[in-house]
Design an enzyme around this catalytic site. Structure first.
Site, mmCIF file in Angstrom:
data_model
loop_
_atom_site.group_PDB
_atom_site.id
_atom_site.type_symbol
_atom_site.label_atom_id
_atom_site.label_comp_id
_atom_site.label_asym_id
_atom_site.label_seq_id
_atom_site.Cartn_x
_atom_site.Cartn_y
_atom_site.Cartn_z
ATOM 1 N N ALA A 11 -17.570 35.222 46.493
ATOM 2 C CA ALA A 11 -16.315 35.437 47.023
ATOM 3 C C ALA A 11 -15.361 36.354 45.971
ATOM 4 O O ALA A 11 -14.454 37.034 46.697
ATOM 5 C CB ALA A 11 -15.599 34.534 47.736
ATOM 6 N N ARG A 14 -16.260 42.155 43.651
ATOM 7 C CA ARG A 14 -15.692 43.351 44.385
ATOM 8 C C ARG A 14 -15.969 43.436 45.777
ATOM 9 O O ARG A 14 -15.091 43.623 47.016
ATOM 10 C CB ARG A 14 -16.034 44.617 43.618
ATOM 11 N N MET A 15 -17.314 43.180 46.112
ATOM 12 C CA MET A 15 -17.848 43.053 47.460
ATOM 13 C C MET A 15 -17.077 41.623 48.113
ATOM 14 O O MET A 15 -16.952 41.708 49.390
ATOM 15 C CB MET A 15 -19.298 43.324 47.644
ATOM 16 N N GLY A 100 -27.081 41.123 50.495
ATOM 17 C CA GLY A 100 -26.465 42.718 50.182
ATOM 18 C C GLY A 100 -26.915 42.772 48.697
ATOM 19 O O GLY A 100 -26.842 43.945 48.122
ATOM 20 N N THR A 101 -27.309 41.670 47.846
ATOM 21 C CA THR A 101 -27.659 41.817 46.522
ATOM 22 C C THR A 101 -28.497 42.802 46.200
ATOM 23 O O THR A 101 -29.729 42.783 46.937
ATOM 24 C CB THR A 101 -28.002 40.533 45.915
ATOM 25 N N GLY A 125 -30.241 46.793 50.761
ATOM 26 C CA GLY A 125 -29.671 47.077 49.847
ATOM 27 C C GLY A 125 -28.394 48.370 50.168
ATOM 28 O O GLY A 125 -27.366 48.624 49.253
ATOM 29 N N ASN A 126 -28.351 48.528 51.256
ATOM 30 C CA ASN A 126 -27.252 49.368 51.942
ATOM 31 C C ASN A 126 -27.056 48.889 53.348
ATOM 32 O O ASN A 126 -27.821 49.152 54.153
ATOM 33 C CB ASN A 126 -27.647 50.970 51.831
ATOM 34 N N HIS A 157 -20.844 61.440 44.110
ATOM 35 C CA HIS A 157 -20.430 60.202 43.703
ATOM 36 C C HIS A 157 -19.116 60.371 42.922
ATOM 37 O O HIS A 157 -19.309 61.412 42.012
ATOM 38 C CB HIS A 157 -21.178 58.989 43.402
ATOM 39 N N LYS A 161 -20.112 56.753 38.142
ATOM 40 C CA LYS A 161 -21.501 56.257 38.752
ATOM 41 C C LYS A 161 -22.302 56.577 37.456
ATOM 42 O O LYS A 161 -22.226 57.777 37.019
ATOM 43 C CB LYS A 161 -21.676 57.069 40.097
HETATM 44 P P1 NAD Z 1 -19.370 41.721 41.309
HETATM 45 O O1 NAD Z 1 -20.019 41.660 39.950
HETATM 46 O O2 NAD Z 1 -18.015 42.050 41.460
HETATM 47 O O3 NAD Z 1 -19.494 40.457 42.125
HETATM 48 C C1 NAD Z 1 -20.457 39.506 42.027
HETATM 49 C C2 NAD Z 1 -19.786 37.995 42.026
HETATM 50 O O4 NAD Z 1 -20.974 37.224 42.202
HETATM 51 C C3 NAD Z 1 -19.117 37.722 41.014
HETATM 52 O O5 NAD Z 1 -17.669 37.515 41.347
HETATM 53 C C4 NAD Z 1 -19.709 36.606 40.284
HETATM 54 O O6 NAD Z 1 -18.662 35.748 39.635
HETATM 55 C C5 NAD Z 1 -20.273 35.912 41.443
HETATM 56 N N1 NAD Z 1 -21.274 34.999 41.162
HETATM 57 C C6 NAD Z 1 -22.022 34.925 40.112
HETATM 58 N N2 NAD Z 1 -22.700 33.692 40.110
HETATM 59 C C7 NAD Z 1 -22.227 33.072 41.002
HETATM 60 C C8 NAD Z 1 -22.477 31.751 41.608
HETATM 61 N N3 NAD Z 1 -23.144 30.847 41.012
HETATM 62 N N4 NAD Z 1 -21.854 31.417 42.914
HETATM 63 C C9 NAD Z 1 -21.010 32.088 43.557
HETATM 64 N N5 NAD Z 1 -20.676 33.509 42.844
HETATM 65 C C10 NAD Z 1 -21.247 33.987 41.893
HETATM 66 O O7 NAD Z 1 -20.368 42.808 41.997
HETATM 67 P P2 NAD Z 1 -20.098 43.801 43.414
HETATM 68 O O8 NAD Z 1 -19.902 45.083 43.072
HETATM 69 O O9 NAD Z 1 -19.301 43.031 44.312
HETATM 70 O O10 NAD Z 1 -21.789 43.692 43.822
HETATM 71 C C11 NAD Z 1 -22.505 42.569 44.043
HETATM 72 C C12 NAD Z 1 -23.659 42.761 44.694
HETATM 73 O O11 NAD Z 1 -23.628 43.672 45.900
HETATM 74 C C13 NAD Z 1 -24.477 43.876 43.612
HETATM 75 O O12 NAD Z 1 -25.912 43.604 43.575
HETATM 76 C C14 NAD Z 1 -24.606 45.142 44.158
HETATM 77 O O13 NAD Z 1 -25.064 46.130 43.798
HETATM 78 C C15 NAD Z 1 -24.593 44.935 45.746
HETATM 79 N N6 NAD Z 1 -23.969 46.038 46.706
HETATM 80 C C16 NAD Z 1 -24.533 46.053 47.903
HETATM 81 C C17 NAD Z 1 -24.197 46.819 48.727
HETATM 82 C C18 NAD Z 1 -25.078 47.047 50.055
HETATM 83 O O14 NAD Z 1 -24.700 47.477 51.096
HETATM 84 N N7 NAD Z 1 -26.007 46.153 50.180
HETATM 85 C C19 NAD Z 1 -22.922 47.545 48.659
HETATM 86 C C20 NAD Z 1 -22.273 47.170 47.461
HETATM 87 C C21 NAD Z 1 -22.645 46.587 46.483
#
Ligand code: NAD
Length: 271
Positions: A11, A14-15, A100-101, A125-126, A157, A161
């Site tokens: 939570a 960023r996402m 989404g990871t 992934g998106n 972008h 990036k």
């Molecule tokens: P981020 O690093 O800001 O967020 C990841 C969060 O996970 C961090 O706050 C971290 O503290 C937390 N975390 C780590 N271990 C944890 C645990 N054990 N329990 C709970 N939280 C934990 O990254 P982001 O920019 O938010 O992106 C996250 C993922 O989403 C990335 O893999 C990114 O590529 C992906 N993403 C996917 C889409 C999509 O459309 N599928 C879009 C954007 C980003």
């Protein structure tokens, strides 16, 4: 129908913050819990406040198992190891797991496939609804037009990036290749410089622009003799991924256990 009780895993990310906002603002669901990493400085703070909204009266926790009690689904945009560890816990309760990871490896996919025996996993992934609809249109156009039509994918972008082409450009390239029944890896042209020679029939070209604060623009150009189709998507804010993830969770609530993608959520899967 009862509101869907959703847990946001990661939570504080960023996402994660955008997911909190998307869940809180969607009348079809309710924020059941917001999970952050163990020892996070934000533990105990209010999830609504973290999302820049009024208090949601949900305190940030690090206890995923307790968070899952009474929940219907999990929105997980974290890291591959966190996702792979969460998968069996979520599946054991038969819940929806929207993943989404990105950057998942073979063992992570294996964990998701196992989880999909009892849980409903949506992995993408998106999670943008628009990009996934665009991919469906590109697949369709590529299937109907022959290899004599040239497909070029142009993306732009923001200046920070680091990777190119974008994952979304590659996803669109895969859709085009799938429509044509070819392997993208064998026909993609990532760069042209100097005397690059004439274009080969059937190639799928990529061009990448970087600058400013552009969230993500993609244009798929399909050029034939004397005519040209341009299919475009422009992302204005990253909240669209979060809103797509919520839509995926709501859709998966009514599905059988299994592993799904956004094409299933949008009803784009053929056959
Ligand atoms: P981020 O690093 O800001 O967020 C990841 C969060 O996970 C961090 O706050 C971290 O503290 C937390 N975390 C780590 N271990 C944890 C645990 N054990 N329990 C709970 N939280 C934990 O990254 P982001 O920019 O938010 O992106 C996250 C993922 O989403 C990335 O893999 C990114 O590529 C992906 N993403 C996917 C889409 C999509 O459309 N599928 C879009 C954007 C980003």
């Amino acid at each position: 129908m009862r509101e869907m009780q959703l847990v946001v895993l990661g939570a504080a990310g960023r996402m994660g913050r955008l997911l909190l906002r998307a869940v809180i603002e969607d009348p079809s669901c309710r924020l059941a819990s917001a999970v952050v990493r163990p020892n996070a400085t934000l533990l105990g703070e209010d999830a609504g406040t973290l999302a820049g909204l009024p208090p949601a009266h949900v305190a940030l926790t690090a206890d995923l198992e307790a968070a899952l009690d009474g929940a219907d689904g999990v929105l997980d945009f974290t890291t591959p190891d966190v996702t792979a560890k969460a998968a069996p816990l979520v599946a054991a309760r038969g819940l929806v797991h929207v993943v989404g990871t990105t950057g998942l490896g073979p063992p992570d996919y294996h964990a998701l496939r196992l989880a999909a025996r009892s849980g409903r996993v949506v992995q993408s992934g998106n999670t943008s609804l628009g990009v996934n609809v665009l991919a469906g249109l590109v697949r369709e156009a590529a299937a109907r037009l022959g290899a004599g039509w040239d497909i070029e994918i142009v993306e732009m972008h923001h200046r920070m990036k680091v990777d190119a082409p974008s994952g979304t450009a590659l996803l669109l390239g895969e859709a085009a290749a799938e429509g044509r029944g070819i392997a993208l890896s064998e026909r993609s042209v990532r760069a042209r410089d100097g005397h690059a020679g004439v274009r080969r029939d059937g190639d799928i070209g990529f061009a990448c622009l970087r600058g400013g604060t552009v969230v993500g623009d993609h244009v798929v150009v399909i050029a034939g003799r004397g005519e040209r189709i341009e299919l475009a998507h422009r992302a204005e804010d990253r909240g669209l991924f979060a809103r797509g993830a919520v839509r995926a969770a709501l859709w998966a609530r009514d599905q059988e256990p299994g592993c799904y993608g956004m094409a299933d959520v949008l009803g784009l899967r053929s056959g």
